[in-house]
Design an enzyme around this catalytic site. Structure first.
Site, PDB file in Angstrom:
ATOM      1  N   LYS A  90       0.839  -1.204   0.000  1.00  0.00           N
ATOM      2  CA  LYS A  90       0.000   0.000   0.000  1.00  0.00           C
ATOM      3  C   LYS A  90       0.873   1.253   0.000  1.00  0.00           C
ATOM      4  O   LYS A  90       1.952   1.281   0.602  1.00  0.00           O
ATOM      5  CB  LYS A  90      -0.924  -0.016   1.219  1.00  0.00           C
ATOM      6  CG  LYS A  90      -1.994   1.078   1.210  1.00  0.00           C
ATOM      7  CD  LYS A  90      -2.936   0.933   2.398  1.00  0.00           C
ATOM      8  CE  LYS A  90      -4.001   2.020   2.405  1.00  0.00           C
ATOM      9  NZ  LYS A  90      -4.926   1.890   3.547  1.00  0.00           N
ATOM     10  N   SER A 149      -9.823   1.886   2.564  1.00  0.00           N
ATOM     11  CA  SER A 149      -8.951   2.694   1.718  1.00  0.00           C
ATOM     12  C   SER A 149      -7.890   1.880   0.988  1.00  0.00           C
ATOM     13  O   SER A 149      -7.240   2.371   0.071  1.00  0.00           O
ATOM     14  CB  SER A 149      -8.248   3.743   2.587  1.00  0.00           C
ATOM     15  OG  SER A 149      -7.402   3.113   3.561  1.00  0.00           O
ATOM     16  N   SER A 198     -10.242  -0.619   6.625  1.00  0.00           N
ATOM     17  CA  SER A 198      -9.598  -0.385   5.326  1.00  0.00           C
ATOM     18  C   SER A 198      -8.887  -1.583   4.728  1.00  0.00           C
ATOM     19  O   SER A 198      -8.460  -1.531   3.576  1.00  0.00           O
ATOM     20  CB  SER A 198      -8.612   0.787   5.439  1.00  0.00           C
ATOM     21  OG  SER A 198      -9.317   1.979   5.656  1.00  0.00           O
TER      22      SER A 198
END
Length: 475
Positions: free
Chosen positions: A69, A144, A168
């Site tokens: 990420k 996210s 997330s």
């Protein structure tokens, strides 16, 4: 053609060819992708694979590619939190989890798309544009960590890392039909994770199967003295991969099946609970009365912490800046231009909640509610081994459907934020489809009892074929 591969599948391919060839195949697949899952690929990926082939990267993940990420620091590789304000920022150091991955021979493919500064549930607020769900390119992948889930679902990486502040990791795992784990707070070092809300967030893995989740956790979990919240407790996650839930006591919170839960989602989750009963587990309904306050408390705390954490992004230290006659004007102009709408909204609301005259009214009250939510979990889990419910109240929604209505978007987190407030571990596993889209079953455990939720998820996976479903759009 993209392939869904587990770590063992990748190892088999490496033994038949080489880590370099496997990595090159993934990079080729990424280059042909339609989902916009990566912000960038790593120029040194093939070199890392070559080192693994020479035996210089022997370890638990030797030669296995992984996606990271975009808010986890990687030395020499751009880390921007998918924000214009960090454009061009290349960290001079590795996060603790990256050090662990490299030590075990993993090959970093690149950085994955995300909601700007991890603020969102759809990956629509990224400065790189929206990531598309491999199951339906007109739908969001969740957020996210949407890019991290989407690339695994699309066969563009066998495993990935995300971060979970209020769901997330679990939300995109559910929307994309993969497995995602949020560890106990403190079980994985946050050193090198660019913070949004320090007291809530944890780094967690995503993969095509529960076994790979356990393998990655055995690599990234453990104590780190550089993180003051890191807990010195050794856990062997792979030892929990046991196909046996006889005698397991399951609690089903009534509040997780309230108004707004999609009918197809509810059916898939109850079918999963019935499957556990067939496998020898028992279940009972439990009450979590303070769940209705959790969402408001979460957003008050998260936005307040964000307003403090993001104060460092002023154009002085990193990224682009706009000119001004003094620091205040320069910082205001820079933030106004380079922070996205959602980030600005949360920083403003958080600053307001912490301001004189309002801190007691909002922030301190939210902290008290957080204690009540934690007590709900302690009470419920004192009588059962795990809690189960839907990860998300609905399947993936269409791109653009909720982005202009922030409150509607916030409400989708209703089943995921309580666990972050309480700091308990939870895992999302595929448990069926609703209108052809994946549904996630959320399994919640006691603090530092990842072993029980991993065992529960693994047994379910071994006795069903839900994780064999593949997104037709890509695969």
């Amino acid at each position: 053609m993209a392939e869904w591969l587990s770590i063992s599948d990748v190892r088999k391919k490496i033994s038949e060819s080489s880590a370099e060839e496997v990595t090159a195949a993934y990079l080729e697949t990424i280059g042909q992708s339609r989902i916009n899952g990566y912000t960038c690929t790593y120029d040194g990926a093939l070199e890392m694979a070559k080192q693994a082939d020479k035996g210089e990267g022997e370890g638990l993940l030797a030669g296995v590619p992984i996606a990271i990420k975009d808010n986890i620091s990687t030395k020499g590789l751009a880390t921007t939190c998918s924000s214009k304000i960090l454009e061009g920022y290349v960290p001079p150091y590795d996060a603790h989890v990256i050090e662990r991955l490299k030590a075990e021979g993993a090959v970093i493919l690149g950085k994955t798309n995300m909601d700007e500064f991890a603020m969102g549930t759809s990956t629509e607020s990224s400065c790189y544009g929206v990531t598309m769900n491999p199951w339906d390119l007109e739908r969001v992948p969740g957020g996210s960590s949407g890019g991290s889930a989407a690339v695994v679902a699309a066969g563009e990486a066998p495993i990935s890392l995300g971060s979970d502040t209020g769901g997330s990791v679990r939300c995109p795992a559910a929307f994309c039909g993969v497995v995602g784990l949020k560890p106990t707070y403190g079980a994985v070092s946050r050193y090198g994770l660019i913070s949004y809300a320090n007291s809530l967030e944890q780094i967690g893995p995503m993969a095509t199967c529960v076994g790979d989740i356990a393998t990655v956790m055995d690599v990234i979990g453990g104590y780190d003295p550089r993180d003051s919240t890191s807990i010195n407790r050794e856990i062997s996650y792979r030892d929990a991969l046991v196909d046996d839930v006889k005698g397991l006591k399951v609690g089903v919170p009534e509040e997780y099946f309230g108004e707004g839960v999609d009918g197809g989602v509810e059916k898939a989750v109850w079918d999963a609970i019935s499957k556990y009963e067939e496998m020898g587990a028992t279940w009972e309904k439990v009450s979590m009365p303070n769940t209705k306050y959790a969402l408001a408390a979460y957003y008050t705390i998260a936005m307040s912490e964000a307003s403090s954490n993001l104060a460092r992004f002023d154009g002085t230290r990193y990224g682009p800046r706009n000119d001004g006659e003094n620091w205040h004007v320069m910082a205001s102009r820079t933030r106004a231009e380079y922070f996205g709408k959602e980030v600005q909204r949360r920083v403003l609301l958080g600053t307001y909640a912490l301001s004189a005259g309002y801190q007691d009214k909002y922030y301190l009250k939210a902290l008290k509610v957080r204690t009540l939510v934690k007590q709900d979990f302690e009470k419920a889990l004192s009588n059962v081994d795990v809690l189960m419910g839907p990860t998300m109240p609905m399947p993936a929604f269409r791109i653009g459907e909720k982005i202009e209505d922030p409150l509607s978007l916030y409400l989708t987190d209703v089943n995921t934020v309580p666990m972050n407030l309480a700091g308990v571990p939870c895992i999302s596993v595929p448990c069926g489809l609703s209108d052809g889209l994946p549904v996630g079953l959320q399994i919640i455990g006691k603090q530092f009892d990842e072993a029980t939720i991993i065992r529960s998820a693994y047994a379910f996976e071994q006795n069903t074929d839900h994780n064999k479903a593949r997104p037709a759009e890509v695969i």
